[in-house]
Design an enzyme around this catalytic site. Structure first.
Site, PDB file in Angstrom:
ATOM      1  N   MET A  59     -16.254 -22.044   7.954  1.00  0.00           N
ATOM      2  CA  MET A  59     -17.210 -21.871   9.032  1.00  0.00           C
ATOM      3  C   MET A  59     -17.949 -20.546   8.849  1.00  0.00           C
ATOM      4  SD  MET A  59     -16.326 -21.801  13.108  1.00  0.00           S
ATOM      5  CE  MET A  59     -15.413 -23.329  12.987  1.00  0.00           C
ATOM      6  N   CYS A  60     -19.245 -20.543   9.146  1.00  0.00           N
ATOM      7  CA  CYS A  60     -20.012 -19.302   9.065  1.00  0.00           C
ATOM      8  C   CYS A  60     -20.728 -19.052  10.382  1.00  0.00           C
ATOM      9  CB  CYS A  60     -21.006 -19.343   7.904  1.00  0.00           C
ATOM     10  SG  CYS A  60     -22.442 -20.375   8.159  1.00  0.00           S
ATOM     11  N   THR A  61     -21.213 -17.833  10.530  1.00  0.00           N
ATOM     12  CA  THR A  61     -21.970 -17.436  11.707  1.00  0.00           C
ATOM     13  C   THR A  61     -23.440 -17.349  11.315  1.00  0.00           C
ATOM     14  OG1 THR A  61     -20.090 -16.138  12.469  1.00  0.00           O
ATOM     15  CG2 THR A  61     -22.204 -15.657  13.478  1.00  0.00           C
TER      16      THR A  61
END
Length: 185
Positions: A59-61
Protein backbone atom coordinates in the site's frame (compact mmCIF):
# COMPACT_ATOMS: atom_id res chain seq x y z
CA UNK A 1 0.21 -1.15 -48.01
CA UNK A 2 -2.43 -3.69 -48.95
CA UNK A 3 -5.98 -2.21 -48.70
CA UNK A 4 -7.35 -5.09 -46.60
CA UNK A 5 -4.47 -4.71 -44.11
CA UNK A 6 -5.22 -1.00 -43.86
CA UNK A 7 -8.87 -1.80 -43.19
CA UNK A 8 -7.96 -4.28 -40.44
CA UNK A 9 -5.56 -1.79 -38.82
CA UNK A 10 -8.18 0.94 -39.04
CA UNK A 11 -10.82 -1.26 -37.39
CA UNK A 12 -8.37 -2.26 -34.64
CA UNK A 13 -7.58 1.40 -33.92
CA UNK A 14 -11.26 2.28 -33.94
CA UNK A 15 -11.97 -0.57 -31.51
CA UNK A 16 -9.25 0.66 -29.17
CA UNK A 17 -10.61 4.21 -29.25
CA UNK A 18 -14.16 3.01 -28.62
CA UNK A 19 -13.01 0.83 -25.71
CA UNK A 20 -11.37 3.88 -24.13
CA UNK A 21 -14.55 5.91 -24.63
CA UNK A 22 -16.62 3.32 -22.77
CA UNK A 23 -14.70 4.01 -19.54
CA UNK A 24 -16.93 6.45 -17.66
CA UNK A 25 -15.86 9.61 -15.86
CA UNK A 26 -17.42 10.78 -12.58
CA UNK A 27 -20.32 13.06 -13.44
CA UNK A 28 -20.06 16.54 -11.98
CA UNK A 29 -16.43 15.91 -10.96
CA UNK A 30 -15.33 18.33 -8.22
CA UNK A 31 -11.56 18.56 -8.19
CA UNK A 32 -11.39 20.53 -4.93
CA UNK A 33 -13.10 17.64 -3.10
CA UNK A 34 -10.77 15.10 -4.75
CA UNK A 35 -7.59 16.69 -3.40
CA UNK A 36 -5.90 15.57 -0.21
CA UNK A 37 -4.44 12.32 1.08
CA UNK A 38 -5.45 8.95 -0.31
CA UNK A 39 -4.16 5.43 0.29
CA UNK A 40 -3.72 3.30 -2.80
CA UNK A 41 -5.26 0.07 -1.47
CA UNK A 42 -6.00 -1.74 -4.73
CA UNK A 43 -4.17 -2.03 -8.03
CA UNK A 44 -5.05 -3.95 -11.17
CA UNK A 45 -3.10 -4.00 -14.41
CA UNK A 46 -2.27 -6.14 -17.42
CA UNK A 47 1.14 -4.49 -17.91
CA UNK A 48 4.39 -6.44 -17.84
CA UNK A 49 5.91 -4.31 -15.04
CA UNK A 50 2.91 -5.08 -12.83
CA UNK A 51 3.29 -8.82 -13.36
CA UNK A 52 6.96 -8.58 -12.36
CA UNK A 53 6.51 -6.27 -9.36
CA UNK A 54 3.16 -7.55 -8.01
CA UNK A 55 4.64 -9.82 -5.28
CA UNK A 56 6.68 -6.89 -3.91
CA UNK A 57 3.96 -4.24 -3.92
CA UNK A 58 2.59 -2.65 -0.76
CA UNK A 59 0.00 0.00 0.00
CA UNK A 60 1.21 3.52 -0.75
CA UNK A 61 0.15 7.03 0.19
CA UNK A 62 -0.85 9.48 -2.53
CA UNK A 63 -1.38 13.19 -2.01
CA UNK A 64 -3.28 15.10 -4.68
CA UNK A 65 -3.26 18.87 -4.92
CA UNK A 66 -4.67 21.25 -7.51
CA UNK A 67 -2.37 23.63 -9.36
CA UNK A 68 -3.33 27.22 -10.12
CA UNK A 69 -4.07 26.29 -13.75
CA UNK A 70 -6.44 23.42 -12.90
CA UNK A 71 -4.03 20.51 -13.27
CA UNK A 72 -3.34 17.99 -10.50
CA UNK A 73 -0.01 17.44 -8.76
CA UNK A 74 0.10 13.79 -7.66
CA UNK A 75 2.75 12.72 -5.13
CA UNK A 76 2.93 9.02 -4.26
CA UNK A 77 5.12 7.57 -1.53
CA UNK A 78 5.99 3.89 -1.99
CA UNK A 79 7.77 1.62 0.46
CA UNK A 80 10.91 0.25 -1.17
CA UNK A 81 13.05 -1.97 1.03
CA UNK A 82 13.77 -0.09 4.26
CA UNK A 83 13.14 3.29 2.65
CA UNK A 84 10.38 5.22 0.96
CA UNK A 85 10.47 6.32 -2.65
CA UNK A 86 8.54 9.41 -3.67
CA UNK A 87 7.25 10.06 -7.18
CA UNK A 88 5.72 13.29 -8.42
CA UNK A 89 3.48 13.47 -11.49
CA UNK A 90 1.62 16.35 -13.07
CA UNK A 91 -1.76 15.29 -14.45
CA UNK A 92 -2.87 17.77 -17.11
CA UNK A 93 -6.57 18.57 -17.24
CA UNK A 94 -8.54 17.89 -20.40
CA UNK A 95 -11.79 19.44 -21.63
CA UNK A 96 -13.69 16.78 -19.65
CA UNK A 97 -13.67 17.36 -15.86
CA UNK A 98 -12.31 14.26 -14.11
CA UNK A 99 -10.17 13.23 -17.08
CA UNK A 100 -6.44 13.96 -17.22
CA UNK A 101 -3.43 13.19 -19.36
CA UNK A 102 0.13 12.46 -18.34
CA UNK A 103 3.28 11.62 -20.30
CA UNK A 104 5.99 9.76 -18.40
CA UNK A 105 9.31 11.60 -18.79
CA UNK A 106 11.13 8.37 -17.97
CA UNK A 107 9.35 5.93 -20.32
CA UNK A 108 7.61 8.22 -22.81
CA UNK A 109 4.30 6.46 -22.22
CA UNK A 110 1.07 8.44 -22.58
CA UNK A 111 -1.59 8.03 -19.89
CA UNK A 112 -5.33 8.71 -20.27
CA UNK A 113 -6.48 8.99 -16.64
CA UNK A 114 -10.14 8.97 -15.63
CA UNK A 115 -11.68 9.37 -12.21
CA UNK A 116 -14.41 6.79 -12.80
CA UNK A 117 -16.32 7.18 -9.55
CA UNK A 118 -15.79 8.72 -6.14
CA UNK A 119 -17.74 9.95 -3.17
CA UNK A 120 -14.69 12.11 -2.25
CA UNK A 121 -14.65 11.30 1.46
CA UNK A 122 -14.31 7.51 1.31
CA UNK A 123 -13.06 6.06 -1.99
CA UNK A 124 -12.19 6.71 -5.63
CA UNK A 125 -11.84 4.39 -8.62
CA UNK A 126 -9.33 5.64 -11.19
CA UNK A 127 -8.79 3.99 -14.58
CA UNK A 128 -5.77 4.65 -16.77
CA UNK A 129 -5.14 3.58 -20.34
CA UNK A 130 -1.39 3.57 -20.98
CA UNK A 131 0.02 3.74 -24.52
CA UNK A 132 3.64 3.34 -25.49
CA UNK A 133 5.58 2.21 -28.53
CA UNK A 134 5.49 -1.44 -27.43
CA UNK A 135 1.69 -1.53 -26.95
CA UNK A 136 -0.98 -0.49 -24.51
CA UNK A 137 -2.13 -1.57 -21.09
CA UNK A 138 -4.89 -0.87 -18.59
CA UNK A 139 -4.53 0.06 -14.94
CA UNK A 140 -7.22 0.50 -12.28
CA UNK A 141 -6.53 2.03 -8.86
CA UNK A 142 -8.66 1.94 -5.73
CA UNK A 143 -7.95 4.95 -3.55
CA UNK A 144 -9.30 5.10 0.00
CA UNK A 145 -9.21 7.86 2.58
CA UNK A 146 -8.44 5.14 5.17
CA UNK A 147 -6.18 2.10 5.10
CA UNK A 148 -9.20 -0.18 5.58
CA UNK A 149 -11.83 0.33 2.85
CA UNK A 150 -15.19 -1.36 3.24
CA UNK A 151 -15.75 -4.81 1.71
CA UNK A 152 -18.28 -3.19 -0.66
CA UNK A 153 -15.60 -0.84 -2.02
CA UNK A 154 -13.13 -3.71 -2.46
CA UNK A 155 -15.79 -5.71 -4.32
CA UNK A 156 -16.65 -2.72 -6.55
CA UNK A 157 -12.95 -2.31 -7.40
CA UNK A 158 -12.65 -6.00 -8.32
CA UNK A 159 -15.88 -5.90 -10.36
CA UNK A 160 -14.87 -2.76 -12.25
CA UNK A 161 -11.38 -4.17 -12.94
CA UNK A 162 -12.97 -7.31 -14.44
CA UNK A 163 -15.26 -5.10 -16.55
CA UNK A 164 -12.08 -3.54 -17.99
CA UNK A 165 -10.93 -7.00 -19.12
CA UNK A 166 -8.52 -7.64 -16.26
CA UNK A 167 -8.30 -11.13 -14.79
CA UNK A 168 -8.21 -12.11 -11.13
CA UNK A 169 -4.45 -12.68 -11.26
CA UNK A 170 -4.07 -9.08 -12.52
CA UNK A 171 -5.97 -7.65 -9.52
CA UNK A 172 -4.41 -7.17 -6.08
CA UNK A 173 -5.47 -5.68 -2.77
CA UNK A 174 -2.23 -4.15 -1.53
CA UNK A 175 -0.96 -5.23 1.89
CA UNK A 176 -0.02 -2.75 4.63
CA UNK A 177 3.65 -1.95 5.00
CA UNK A 178 3.70 -2.70 8.72
CA UNK A 179 5.49 0.56 9.44
CA UNK A 180 4.80 4.21 8.96
CA UNK A 181 6.98 6.03 6.40
CA UNK A 182 8.70 9.16 7.69
CA UNK A 183 6.53 12.19 7.18
CA UNK A 184 3.36 10.12 6.73
CA UNK A 185 0.53 9.97 9.24
Amino acid sequence: MHPSLLAVLGLALLGTLRAQDTVPVQSDFQQDKFTGRWYCVGLASNSNWFKEKKPLMKMCTTTISATADGNMEVTSTYPKGDQCERRNSLYTKTEQPGRFSYTSPRWGSKHDIRVVETNYDEYALVATQISKSTGSSTMVLLYSRTKEPSPERLERFTQFSREQGLTDDEIVILPHTGKQPAGEA
